[in-house]
Motif scaffolding. Sequence first.
Motif, PDB file in Angstrom:
ATOM      1  N   ILE A  69      20.530 -22.595  14.453  1.00 54.95           N
ATOM      2  CA  ILE A  69      21.164 -22.111  13.227  1.00 54.95           C
ATOM      3  C   ILE A  69      22.689 -22.085  13.299  1.00 54.95           C
ATOM      4  N   GLN A  70      23.261 -22.245  14.492  1.00 53.96           N
ATOM      5  CA  GLN A  70      24.718 -22.370  14.599  1.00 53.96           C
ATOM      6  C   GLN A  70      25.149 -23.830  14.687  1.00 53.96           C
ATOM      7  N   PHE A  71      24.185 -24.756  14.650  1.00 51.18           N
ATOM      8  CA  PHE A  71      24.467 -26.194  14.677  1.00 51.18           C
ATOM      9  C   PHE A  71      25.335 -26.545  15.889  1.00 51.18           C
ATOM     10  N   ARG A  72      24.886 -26.168  17.070  1.00 49.89           N
ATOM     11  CA  ARG A  72      25.681 -26.406  18.270  1.00 49.89           C
ATOM     12  C   ARG A  72      24.773 -26.658  19.468  1.00 49.89           C
ATOM     13  N   VAL A  73      25.347 -27.293  20.482  1.00 41.80           N
ATOM     14  CA  VAL A  73      24.718 -27.440  21.789  1.00 41.80           C
ATOM     15  C   VAL A  73      25.528 -26.616  22.780  1.00 41.80           C
ATOM     16  N   LEU A  74      24.836 -25.802  23.550  1.00 41.90           N
ATOM     17  CA  LEU A  74      25.487 -24.935  24.529  1.00 41.90           C
ATOM     18  C   LEU A  74      25.391 -25.554  25.914  1.00 41.90           C
ATOM     19  N   VAL A 108      24.311 -36.407  26.949  1.00 43.65           N
ATOM     20  CA  VAL A 108      23.246 -35.616  26.336  1.00 43.65           C
ATOM     21  C   VAL A 108      22.999 -36.159  24.937  1.00 43.65           C
ATOM     22  N   TYR A 109      21.723 -36.263  24.575  1.00 45.03           N
ATOM     23  CA  TYR A 109      21.346 -36.671  23.223  1.00 45.03           C
ATOM     24  C   TYR A 109      20.641 -35.504  22.536  1.00 45.03           C
ATOM     25  N   VAL A 110      20.992 -35.261  21.277  1.00 47.08           N
ATOM     26  CA  VAL A 110      20.380 -34.169  20.525  1.00 47.08           C
ATOM     27  C   VAL A 110      19.885 -34.695  19.183  1.00 47.08           C
ATOM     28  N   ALA A 111      18.664 -34.307  18.812  1.00 49.90           N
ATOM     29  CA  ALA A 111      18.057 -34.714  17.541  1.00 49.90           C
ATOM     30  C   ALA A 111      18.253 -33.609  16.516  1.00 49.90           C
ATOM     31  N   ASN A 112      18.874 -33.955  15.394  1.00 48.12           N
ATOM     32  CA  ASN A 112      19.118 -33.008  14.303  1.00 48.12           C
ATOM     33  C   ASN A 112      18.039 -33.198  13.239  1.00 48.12           C
ATOM     34  N   VAL A 113      17.199 -32.187  13.072  1.00 44.29           N
ATOM     35  CA  VAL A 113      16.026 -32.319  12.212  1.00 44.29           C
ATOM     36  C   VAL A 113      16.290 -31.829  10.786  1.00 44.29           C
ATOM     37  N   GLY A 114      17.500 -31.342  10.516  1.00 42.99           N
ATOM     38  CA  GLY A 114      17.801 -30.787   9.202  1.00 42.99           C
ATOM     39  C   GLY A 114      18.352 -31.806   8.227  1.00 42.99           C
ATOM     40  N   LYS A 160      30.805 -23.988  27.361  1.00 50.02           N
ATOM     41  CA  LYS A 160      31.212 -24.904  26.301  1.00 50.02           C
ATOM     42  C   LYS A 160      30.168 -24.889  25.194  1.00 50.02           C
ATOM     43  N   ALA A 161      30.636 -24.941  23.948  1.00 48.93           N
ATOM     44  CA  ALA A 161      29.756 -25.098  22.792  1.00 48.93           C
ATOM     45  C   ALA A 161      30.247 -26.301  22.002  1.00 48.93           C
ATOM     46  N   VAL A 162      29.362 -27.262  21.777  1.00 53.41           N
ATOM     47  CA  VAL A 162      29.713 -28.499  21.081  1.00 53.41           C
ATOM     48  C   VAL A 162      29.007 -28.517  19.729  1.00 53.41           C
ATOM     49  N   GLY A 163      29.774 -28.626  18.657  1.00 49.96           N
ATOM     50  CA  GLY A 163      29.181 -28.694  17.328  1.00 49.96           C
ATOM     51  C   GLY A 163      28.420 -29.998  17.127  1.00 49.96           C
ATOM     52  N   VAL A 164      27.230 -29.894  16.528  1.00 48.26           N
ATOM     53  CA  VAL A 164      26.404 -31.080  16.277  1.00 48.26           C
ATOM     54  C   VAL A 164      25.919 -31.043  14.830  1.00 48.26           C
TER      55      VAL A 164
END
Length: 684
Positions: A191-196, A227-233, A207-211
């Motif tokens: 819900i913060q749209f970030r990777v920690l 690092v790869y992150v999938a955004n489902v929204g 570090k917090a990276v906005g995604v």
Amino acid sequence: MNSLIKILVFFLAIIITSCTHQPKITVLNAPAGELPTQINKSGITIIPNGRLITPAGVTIPVAPHPYGLEISNDGNIAVTANSGTRPLSISIIRDLLSTNPLVQQVPPGPFSDKGVISSVFMGLAISPDQTTIYVAGGQENGIYLFNAQTGNKTGFIDCSVTAKGRKVKDGYIGDMVLSKNGKWLYAVDQIQFRVLIINTKSLEVIKAVGVGRYPFGIALSPDGRKVYVANVGMFEYKPIEMENENQKGLKFPPFGYNTDEAKYGFRTDSVKVHGLGDPNIPESFSVWAIETSNPEAAHVTAKIKTGHLVGELVEGIPAVGGSSPNSIVATDEYVFVSNGNNDNISVIGPHHDTIITEIYLKPHEAIKRFRGVIPFGLAISPDQKRLYVAEPGINAIGVIDIPSLKVVGHIPAGWFPSKLKVTPDGKKLIVANAKGFGSGPNGGRDFKPGPEGTYIGSLMKGNVQIIDIPTDEELKKLTEKVIQNNFQISCSDDPKHQWRKKNPIPLFGGQKESPIKYIVFISKENRTYDEIFGQIEKGDGDPSIARYGHNASFTNRAKADSVQGATVMPNHLKLARDFAISDNFYVDSDVSADGHRWLVNTYPNEWVETNTPASYGGNRSFKYNSDAPGIYAMTGSAGAIYPEDYNEAGSMWEHLDRNGIDFFNFGFGIMFEPAVYQESFKYT
């Protein structure tokens, strides 16, 4: 759920080349036919949608809805994250591959213990030395630490504070991945749209990276540099602004889905409705790559759209829903992403972070134009030659040959396989099945409640499945079994369909003109067939629980008033006796939230299936004054379809519109949460 239910026989007819006559019409039926639901763990289990469950290998029961799974480096320990309804817990399975594995549930018992785990959602990691289990703390905005050998809680990582001291009050920690050396833990905050990025020695967020929107799945490249992150929204939602503080809502929906008003918003003298924007921007339904060679200087390097775009023409139909990328794994040569709404796997080349191809999961020629496989969890064999895909829509595991990027078969799993892993020796496949063998009845003549009570969400035990990796010949037979478990395939001129000649409903479109001109669809919920129609002689029900039938007696909660010998629902009973009744027609769901989606011809995808038990278990709560940009995705028990889970071809309403069929909808499926509304509104 009914104590005894006959299976709904469903018909799907399509033109393909497997039948011998012209036109070549193939009919698909639920394989169980008219057999009742049953749980037979050593044989054939029949689930409410008429499909069969015959999981390969052996299964180990765990708590309900294990949507997270991790195994240790030596393959001896498996852990599941059980995110609801209750108990909120983890299950630690030791001596995993022995003939007598040991299961420890933390906390023990049928109920949640907030003193041990007050929230958990999907994410797990095990330290390289097999001493520490990291557990995503969901809405607690933190990560729990447990001793892998004893199950004792040993610590908590507070994710509300970043390296620069910035306080982030609300978060929802989900999927996680640990570096090979165990020094760095990467976790998504939905819900913060970030990777920690967390230092596991100091137990601090460095570090917090906005995604993108609602990051859901995360993976680390084999060399640990990316690092790869999938955004489902799809959208970032905002509340409606009212000038009159006493006005709490609108009398009608403000706009239709994906219209100009939806994109740009509108305002009147007293109301401002924020636009949702373009559904195809890089923040929505995408995969982002983050350079992590130096974790303290991590930054986004690529934004990749996967699957089909909203509005893209797919097999002649403009896509209504987005791709729903949800899980990721990486090899030296490829990054694989499961697109839950498109039934395909996107293949990304990691050197340039661009799409190479898509692999479609079509288990049989007869269903190649349909959707519903719902690819979810992914796992890679140690030699990087096989990709395994959880296929919860058909209760199977897809097998993809990586050198050729081709689907080579399917393996029978339990109900709704979610996450999976391959053991380090490459010999076993470990699968977490979120719904196991199903809940079974929760009432009736033969039901005896256990310590977990009668609530379906507590009875729906999950399991962990251990499968020997099959040979190519074994895989062929397993694939045939998957087809048999999901579809009974025949031609329209098969003699078994002769009984339907006088049926007013055509077996397939265009077969004949139906005398039925209008359909009135009225939805009611929270009552089973047996509760209302259990006494109907021509139906197959259980009269012992027909509390809304004839001659019913009951009291109020205070036991101060009672009614004796009443007919509670006379209109329903008269319609059933004077006309027709179906004792094998029901919705394939656990609770209201997923049930209302089935009723409008959309299947709940992985986003809904993971969120729903968490919400009903108090594990995914809306906080009205939160500043988290994703807080309005806390959907609770809302029955409306959200843009995040809209199926590729849309719902019943889109199907009717595309085919020029007029309809009126008097409000079904527009109750959104979170919202400020009177509790009584949802009963109108």
